[in-house]
Design an enzyme around this catalytic site. Structure first.
Site, PDB file in Angstrom:
ATOM      1  N   SER A 139      51.320  37.367  58.322  1.00 21.34           N
ATOM      2  CA  SER A 139      51.555  37.527  57.149  1.00 21.34           C
ATOM      3  C   SER A 139      51.711  36.292  56.338  1.00 21.34           C
ATOM      4  CB  SER A 139      52.831  38.431  56.922  1.00 21.34           C
ATOM      5  OG  SER A 139      53.232  38.627  55.357  1.00 21.34           O
ATOM      6  N   TYR A 152      62.215  39.557  58.269  1.00 18.20           N
ATOM      7  CA  TYR A 152      60.743  39.762  58.355  1.00 18.20           C
ATOM      8  C   TYR A 152      59.952  38.503  58.669  1.00 18.20           C
ATOM      9  CZ  TYR A 152      56.062  41.141  56.807  1.00 18.20           C
ATOM     10  OH  TYR A 152      54.772  41.406  56.836  1.00 18.20           O
ATOM     11  N   ILE A 185      49.137  43.012  48.450  1.00 17.16           N
ATOM     12  CA  ILE A 185      48.027  43.760  48.927  1.00 17.16           C
ATOM     13  C   ILE A 185      48.258  44.918  47.812  1.00 17.16           C
ATOM     14  CG2 ILE A 185      46.570  45.419  50.183  1.00 17.16           C
ATOM     15  CD1 ILE A 185      47.553  43.730  52.809  1.00 17.16           C
TER      16      ILE A 185
HETATM   17  N1  LIG Z   1      50.909  45.694  53.217  1.00 16.39           N
HETATM   18  C1  LIG Z   1      51.102  44.341  52.870  1.00 16.39           C
HETATM   19  O1  LIG Z   1      51.180  43.982  51.719  1.00 16.39           O
HETATM   20  C2  LIG Z   1      51.169  43.448  54.064  1.00 16.39           C
HETATM   21  C3  LIG Z   1      50.959  41.874  53.741  1.00 16.39           C
HETATM   22  C4  LIG Z   1      51.190  41.066  54.775  1.00 16.39           C
HETATM   23  C5  LIG Z   1      51.242  41.624  56.207  1.00 16.39           C
HETATM   24  N2  LIG Z   1      51.252  42.849  56.494  1.00 16.39           N
HETATM   25  C6  LIG Z   1      51.463  43.476  57.943  1.00 16.39           C
HETATM   26  O2  LIG Z   1      50.360  44.267  58.162  1.00 16.39           O
HETATM   27  C7  LIG Z   1      51.003  45.263  59.253  1.00 16.39           C
HETATM   28  C8  LIG Z   1      50.679  46.590  58.569  1.00 16.39           C
HETATM   29  O3  LIG Z   1      51.130  46.669  57.190  1.00 16.39           O
HETATM   30  P1  LIG Z   1      51.386  47.856  56.467  1.00 16.39           P
HETATM   31  O4  LIG Z   1      51.503  47.330  54.950  1.00 16.39           O
HETATM   32  O5  LIG Z   1      49.966  48.753  56.662  1.00 16.39           O
HETATM   33  O6  LIG Z   1      52.442  48.556  56.676  1.00 16.39           O
HETATM   34  P2  LIG Z   1      53.146  50.306  56.765  1.00 16.39           P
HETATM   35  O7  LIG Z   1      52.191  50.976  55.961  1.00 16.39           O
HETATM   36  O8  LIG Z   1      54.374  50.233  56.609  1.00 16.39           O
HETATM   37  O9  LIG Z   1      52.651  50.199  58.251  1.00 16.39           O
HETATM   38  C9  LIG Z   1      52.939  50.043  59.337  1.00 16.39           C
HETATM   39  C10 LIG Z   1      52.827  50.938  60.381  1.00 16.39           C
HETATM   40  O10 LIG Z   1      53.673  50.404  61.695  1.00 16.39           O
HETATM   41  C11 LIG Z   1      54.177  51.585  62.358  1.00 16.39           C
HETATM   42  N3  LIG Z   1      55.200  51.343  63.019  1.00 16.39           N
HETATM   43  C12 LIG Z   1      56.470  51.093  62.609  1.00 16.39           C
HETATM   44  N4  LIG Z   1      57.388  50.902  63.814  1.00 16.39           N
HETATM   45  C13 LIG Z   1      56.606  51.386  64.748  1.00 16.39           C
HETATM   46  C14 LIG Z   1      56.742  51.567  66.136  1.00 16.39           C
HETATM   47  N5  LIG Z   1      58.089  51.344  66.780  1.00 16.39           N
HETATM   48  N6  LIG Z   1      55.808  51.749  67.119  1.00 16.39           N
HETATM   49  C15 LIG Z   1      54.536  52.028  66.521  1.00 16.39           C
HETATM   50  N7  LIG Z   1      54.338  52.168  65.296  1.00 16.39           N
HETATM   51  C16 LIG Z   1      55.189  51.861  64.248  1.00 16.39           C
HETATM   52  C17 LIG Z   1      54.239  52.752  60.986  1.00 16.39           C
HETATM   53  O11 LIG Z   1      54.419  53.914  61.641  1.00 16.39           O
HETATM   54  P3  LIG Z   1      55.259  54.890  61.334  1.00 16.39           P
HETATM   55  O12 LIG Z   1      54.797  55.580  60.003  1.00 16.39           O
HETATM   56  O13 LIG Z   1      55.569  55.858  62.618  1.00 16.39           O
HETATM   57  O14 LIG Z   1      56.573  54.182  61.084  1.00 16.39           O
HETATM   58  C18 LIG Z   1      53.125  52.338  60.130  1.00 16.39           C
HETATM   59  O15 LIG Z   1      52.249  53.051  60.603  1.00 16.39           O
HETATM   60  C19 LIG Z   1      52.333  44.758  59.317  1.00 16.39           C
HETATM   61  O16 LIG Z   1      52.342  44.117  60.650  1.00 16.39           O
HETATM   62  C20 LIG Z   1      52.817  43.870  58.233  1.00 16.39           C
HETATM   63  O17 LIG Z   1      53.758  43.139  58.453  1.00 16.39           O
HETATM   64  C21 LIG Z   1      51.121  43.698  55.404  1.00 16.39           C
END
Ligand SMILES: NC(=O)c1ccc[n+]([C@@H]2O[C@H](COP(=O)([O-])OP(=O)(O)OC[C@H]3O[C@@H](n4cnc5c(N)ncnc54)[C@H](OP(=O)(O)O)[C@@H]3O)[C@@H](O)[C@H]2O)c1
Length: 309
Positions: A139, A152, A185
């Site tokens: 990130s 985080y 995003i």
């Molecule tokens: N969106 C952004 O702006 C952004 C920016 C920078 C980096 N990122 C990184 O990109 C990745 C995805 O982000 P996102 O925005 O798509 O987040 P998100 O929509 O919150 O998705 C995170 C996913 O991780 C899963 N998860 C959480 N705990 C878990 C566990 N113990 N075992 C298996 N799965 C688990 C969640 O599943 P459940 O629904 O079951 O909890 C969810 O499907 C993350 O690593 C995040 O840090 C995101």
């Protein structure tokens, strides 16, 4: 494209994971789409289903038993995992004082410890084949730390450090290691950010010392996300491109702002960089013990213990 290779992605039922999952199902790769057991029905809701090349499996990344089971299945049936995409992640929004030891451990457990354990499980197979790819979602929070995001950022900085070591360590076996770094995003990921009990209370109570941090940072980040031109689909395209590059870089900025921040960080002297970012924080002159702020509060909300609400 590398048909016949096996990819495993974690946390694939929402946000970026779902976008990457959808993109993967349209390729010739063999794919393990994984999510926690309780989240699996979401694949159905999003019309993502199994096929000859696609398997859907329960994987809570924090479960050693589930991690071992899925890697063993992939080795038995599909020759092992060739490409691991560590996507699952959680994010606490809280200042350092408002994160308990338990919450900090939970943050590190999902974002850092568990992906490293999965990596440890797939590496022997990759070394044997003299090939393999580890792609981990880092990130912008892994290159710069914003207020209210310490736990985080710590987890993403930890990933960055560990993957940098790994990049050197496994290069002799032809294993490629990349950190994909999305910035803001346009997605609903914002709604899944977790508050701790203390950060939640501070957000709502005017007299709390960190109240202004929360009421200004939350909407600020939401605005930046809503105004971003990056989407989960655009980041998914970056991930797939990284999977196919012959020489993928260790760090792959996945959005324009991520690229901008990485350049700023490189060209500005470190002190100037921190001051610039500090000045850019929303209404930062109202944070903390600002005399203006304290005198403008109604008596009942001043920090004199007269109102605990
Ligand atoms: N969106 C952004 O702006 C952004 C920016 C920078 C980096 N990122 C990184 O990109 C990745 C995805 O982000 P996102 O925005 O798509 O987040 P998100 O929509 O919150 O998705 C995170 C996913 O991780 C899963 N998860 C959480 N705990 C878990 C566990 N113990 N075992 C298996 N799965 C688990 C969640 O599943 P459940 O629904 O079951 O909890 C969810 O499907 C993350 O690593 C995040 O840090 C995101």
């Amino acid at each position: 494209m590398e048909p016949g290779k096996t990819v495993l992605i974690t946390g694939a039922t929402t946000g970026l994971g779902l976008a990457i999952a959808r993109a993967l199902t349209k390729t010739d790769y063999r794919v393990y789409l994984t999510a926690r057991q309780s989240s699996l029905p979401r694949f159905d809701m999003h019309q993502v289903s199994e096929s000859e090349h696609v398997r859907i499996r329960a994987l809570d990344v924090t479960s050693a038993e589930q991690r071992t089971r899925i890697v063993a299945e992939a080795e038995r049936d599909w020759g092992g995992i060739d490409i691991l995409i560590n996507n699952a992640g959680i994010a606490y929004r809280a200042v350092v004082e408002h994160v308990t030891e338990e919450e900090r451990i939970a943050q590190m457990d999902v974002n850092f410890r568990s992906p490293m354990e999965l990596i440890r499980l797939v590496l022997p197979g990759m070394r044997e084949k003299l090939a393999g790819r580890i792609i981990t979602m880092s990130s912008v929070g892994g290159m710069m730390a914003m207020p209210t995001m310490a736990a985080y950022s710590a987890s993403k900085f930890a990933l960055e450090g560990a993957h940098e070591s790994l990049w050197y360590e496994v290069r002799p076996w032809g294993i490629k290691v990349s950190l994909v770094q999305p910035g803001f995003i346009d997605s609903d990921g914002f709604q899944r950010v977790r508050h701790t009990p203390k950060s939640d209370r501070s957000k709502h109570e005017l007299a709390e010392p960190y109240h202004e941090h929360y009421v200004n940072m939350g909407p600020f980040i939401e605005r930046l996300m809503k105004s971003s031109r990056a989407t989960p689909d655009s980041v998914a395209r970056v991930v797939l491109k990284t999977m196919r590059r012959r020489h993928p870089p260790l760090r792959v900025p996945a959005t324009l702002d991520a690229l901008g921040f990485s350049i700023l960080r490189r060209i500005l002297p470190r002190n100037s960089y921190h001051w610039l970012l500090y000045k850019m924080l929303p209404k930062v002159d109202t944070w903390g013990p600002s005399p203006k702020r304290v005198s403008s509060l109604p008596p009942a909300t001043k920090r004199d213990g007269s109102d605990e609400r």
